[in-house]
Design a protein around this motif. Structure first.
Motif, mmCIF file in Angstrom:
data_model
loop_
_atom_site.group_PDB
_atom_site.id
_atom_site.type_symbol
_atom_site.label_atom_id
_atom_site.label_comp_id
_atom_site.label_asym_id
_atom_site.label_seq_id
_atom_site.Cartn_x
_atom_site.Cartn_y
_atom_site.Cartn_z
ATOM 1 N N LYS A 7 0.803 -1.220 0.000
ATOM 2 C CA LYS A 7 0.000 0.000 0.000
ATOM 3 C C LYS A 7 0.841 1.279 0.000
ATOM 4 O O LYS A 7 0.424 2.292 -0.570
ATOM 5 C CB LYS A 7 -0.948 0.001 1.203
ATOM 6 N N VAL A 8 1.988 1.248 0.637
ATOM 7 C CA VAL A 8 2.862 2.429 0.691
ATOM 8 C C VAL A 8 4.281 1.950 0.420
ATOM 9 O O VAL A 8 4.955 1.452 1.318
ATOM 10 C CB VAL A 8 2.789 3.129 2.060
ATOM 11 N N SER A 9 4.726 2.080 -0.807
ATOM 12 C CA SER A 9 6.071 1.610 -1.144
ATOM 13 C C SER A 9 7.115 2.503 -0.480
ATOM 14 O O SER A 9 6.864 3.689 -0.224
ATOM 15 C CB SER A 9 6.272 1.616 -2.657
ATOM 16 N N PRO A 10 8.287 1.952 -0.168
ATOM 17 C CA PRO A 10 9.355 2.806 0.365
ATOM 18 C C PRO A 10 9.650 4.005 -0.531
ATOM 19 O O PRO A 10 9.981 5.088 -0.040
ATOM 20 C CB PRO A 10 10.552 1.842 0.450
ATOM 21 N N ARG A 11 9.527 3.834 -1.840
ATOM 22 C CA ARG A 11 9.764 4.945 -2.772
ATOM 23 C C ARG A 11 8.776 6.086 -2.539
ATOM 24 O O ARG A 11 9.154 7.259 -2.475
ATOM 25 C CB ARG A 11 9.655 4.426 -4.203
ATOM 26 N N VAL A 12 7.492 5.752 -2.419
ATOM 27 C CA VAL A 12 6.466 6.768 -2.157
ATOM 28 C C VAL A 12 6.724 7.437 -0.812
ATOM 29 O O VAL A 12 6.678 8.667 -0.684
ATOM 30 C CB VAL A 12 5.065 6.143 -2.213
ATOM 31 N N PHE A 13 7.006 6.627 0.216
ATOM 32 C CA PHE A 13 7.207 7.178 1.550
ATOM 33 C C PHE A 13 8.397 8.115 1.591
ATOM 34 O O PHE A 13 8.282 9.270 2.016
ATOM 35 C CB PHE A 13 7.394 6.035 2.558
ATOM 36 N N LEU A 14 9.542 7.639 1.128
ATOM 37 C CA LEU A 14 10.760 8.454 1.284
ATOM 38 C C LEU A 14 10.695 9.749 0.505
ATOM 39 O O LEU A 14 11.310 10.747 0.878
ATOM 40 C CB LEU A 14 11.997 7.648 0.882
ATOM 41 N N LEU B 29 9.913 3.783 7.636
ATOM 42 C CA LEU B 29 8.558 3.427 7.208
ATOM 43 C C LEU B 29 7.996 2.299 8.063
ATOM 44 O O LEU B 29 6.843 2.366 8.534
ATOM 45 C CB LEU B 29 8.579 3.022 5.731
ATOM 46 N N ILE B 30 8.776 1.250 8.297
ATOM 47 C CA ILE B 30 8.303 0.108 9.083
ATOM 48 C C ILE B 30 7.996 0.541 10.514
ATOM 49 O O ILE B 30 6.961 0.175 11.086
ATOM 50 C CB ILE B 30 9.347 -1.021 9.057
ATOM 51 N N ARG B 31 8.873 1.336 11.106
ATOM 52 C CA ARG B 31 8.638 1.791 12.488
ATOM 53 C C ARG B 31 7.436 2.726 12.571
ATOM 54 O O ARG B 31 6.667 2.682 13.534
ATOM 55 C CB ARG B 31 9.901 2.473 13.027
ATOM 56 N N THR B 32 7.280 3.570 11.551
ATOM 57 C CA THR B 32 6.148 4.504 11.533
ATOM 58 C C THR B 32 4.829 3.755 11.487
ATOM 59 O O THR B 32 3.860 4.117 12.180
ATOM 60 C CB THR B 32 6.265 5.455 10.328
ATOM 61 N N ALA B 33 4.761 2.699 10.679
ATOM 62 C CA ALA B 33 3.509 1.958 10.507
ATOM 63 C C ALA B 33 3.048 1.301 11.800
ATOM 64 O O ALA B 33 1.858 0.996 11.942
ATOM 65 C CB ALA B 33 3.680 0.914 9.412
ATOM 66 N N GLN C 16 17.604 -7.782 10.841
ATOM 67 C CA GLN C 16 17.785 -7.983 12.288
ATOM 68 C C GLN C 16 16.767 -7.170 13.085
ATOM 69 O O GLN C 16 16.142 -7.696 14.026
ATOM 70 C CB GLN C 16 19.205 -7.582 12.687
ATOM 71 N N LYS C 17 16.587 -5.910 12.729
ATOM 72 C CA LYS C 17 15.699 -5.035 13.491
ATOM 73 C C LYS C 17 14.240 -5.471 13.399
ATOM 74 O O LYS C 17 13.474 -5.311 14.338
ATOM 75 C CB LYS C 17 15.831 -3.593 13.010
ATOM 76 N N HIS C 18 13.857 -5.966 12.211
ATOM 77 C CA HIS C 18 12.450 -6.267 11.951
ATOM 78 C C HIS C 18 12.261 -7.746 11.621
ATOM 79 O O HIS C 18 11.475 -8.110 10.745
ATOM 80 C CB HIS C 18 11.942 -5.379 10.819
ATOM 81 N N ALA C 19 12.974 -8.586 12.361
ATOM 82 C CA ALA C 19 12.990 -10.015 12.053
ATOM 83 C C ALA C 19 11.590 -10.619 12.089
ATOM 84 O O ALA C 19 11.218 -11.390 11.191
ATOM 85 C CB ALA C 19 13.919 -10.743 13.031
#
Length: 206
Positions: free
Chosen positions: A116-123, A152-156, A198-201
Motif C-alpha cells: 500500500k505504501v512503497s518505500p519509494r512513495v514514503f521516502l 517506514l516500518i517503524r512509523t507503521a 535484524q531489526k524487523h525479524a
C-alpha cells in the motif's frame, strides 16, 4: 549541508540568504544522510515535517494537498500523508509510484504496508507531525542504505496513513552521478539489508 566542499557550501549559503525562512545547518564532515536529516529534525520548529532531497522537485500543490489530508483527520497526531511521485523522464505512473491507501488507515502487516505504501512513495513524499517523527527517534543513523525503509516500518507500528494519487514530487536522478555511485555501493546495501532483517525479524518472518 552534510560536509560538502567549500565551493558547494558557499553556493548553498548564497541561495539560502535570500529567504529568511531557510535555516542552513552545516556538518564539518559528512555524517551520512540519516544523521544529517536527524540534525534538521532536531531543530525544526514547524507542526509538520517533510523531507526534500536535492534531486527532487516539489510541485506547487504538494503541501496544500497534504495539509488537507492531515487536517481532515482532526487531531492528526498519528497521521502520515503520502502522495504519488513521478520520474521526470516518464509521463505515466508505475505501481510503486503511488500510494494504495486513501482515507486514514492503520496498516497491520509488513506485506500489506509494502503493497500500500512503497518505500519509494514514503521516502519521497511523506509529511507527518514533527512530534511523531521525534517520538520515533528519527532515522537510524547506523544505516547508509535502507534508512527510509526502516523509518517506514517503524512509523507503521504507531501511525495511520492517508494518501492521494495526485503527483506531488517529480524525481530527477538523470544527472546525479553521486546518487548512482551510492546506488552501486553494495557494501552499504548489504549492511543495510542485514540490519533491516535484524531489526524487523518478526515482521519479515511473517
Amino acid at each position: 549541508d552534510d560536509g560538502s566542499s567549500s565551493a558547494s557550501f558557499e553556493l548553498v549559503r548564497e541561495t539560502c540568504a535570500v529567504d529568511p525562512r531557510i535555516r542552513l545547518l552545516r556538518n564539518d564532515r559528512s555524517l551520512g544522510p540519516a544523521a544529517a536529516r536527524n540534525r534538521g529534525i532536531g531543530v525544526a520548529r514547524s507542526r509538520y515535517l517533510t523531507i526534500l532531497d536535492d534531486d527532487n522537485l516539489w510541485l506547487p500543490d504538494k503541501w496544500k494537498l497534504q495539509r488537507e489530508l492531515l487536517e481532515r483527520a482532526g487531531d492528526g497526531r498519528d497521521l502520515v500523508a503520502v502522495m504519488a511521485v513521478r520520474a521526470v523522464h516518464l509521463t505515466h505512473l508505475r505501481p510503486n509510484d503511488r500510494p494504495h491507501v486513501r482515507e486514514p488507515e492503520r496498516i497491520r502487516s509488513l506485506g500489506e504496508l509494502l503493497a500500500k505504501v512503497s518505500p519509494r512513495v514514503f521516502l519521497t513524499t511523506f509529511a507527518m507531525p514533527t512530534s511523531l517523527l521525534r517520538e520515533l527517534g528519527g532515522y537510524d543513523d547506523r544505516l547508509r542504505w535502507g534508512e527510509h525503509t526502516d523509518l517506514l516500518i517503524r512509523t507503521a507500528k504507531v501511525a495511520r496513513f492517508a494518501g492521494t494519487d495526485e503527483v506531488g514530487v517529480v524525481e530527477d536522478k538523470r544527472h546525479q552521478e553521486a546518487h548512482r555511485r551510492a546506488g552501486r555501493n553494495y557494501t552499504a546495501r548489504v549492511a543495510g539489508i542485514r540490519l533491516l532483517l535484524q531489526k524487523h525479524a518478526a515482521d519479515f518472518a511473517a
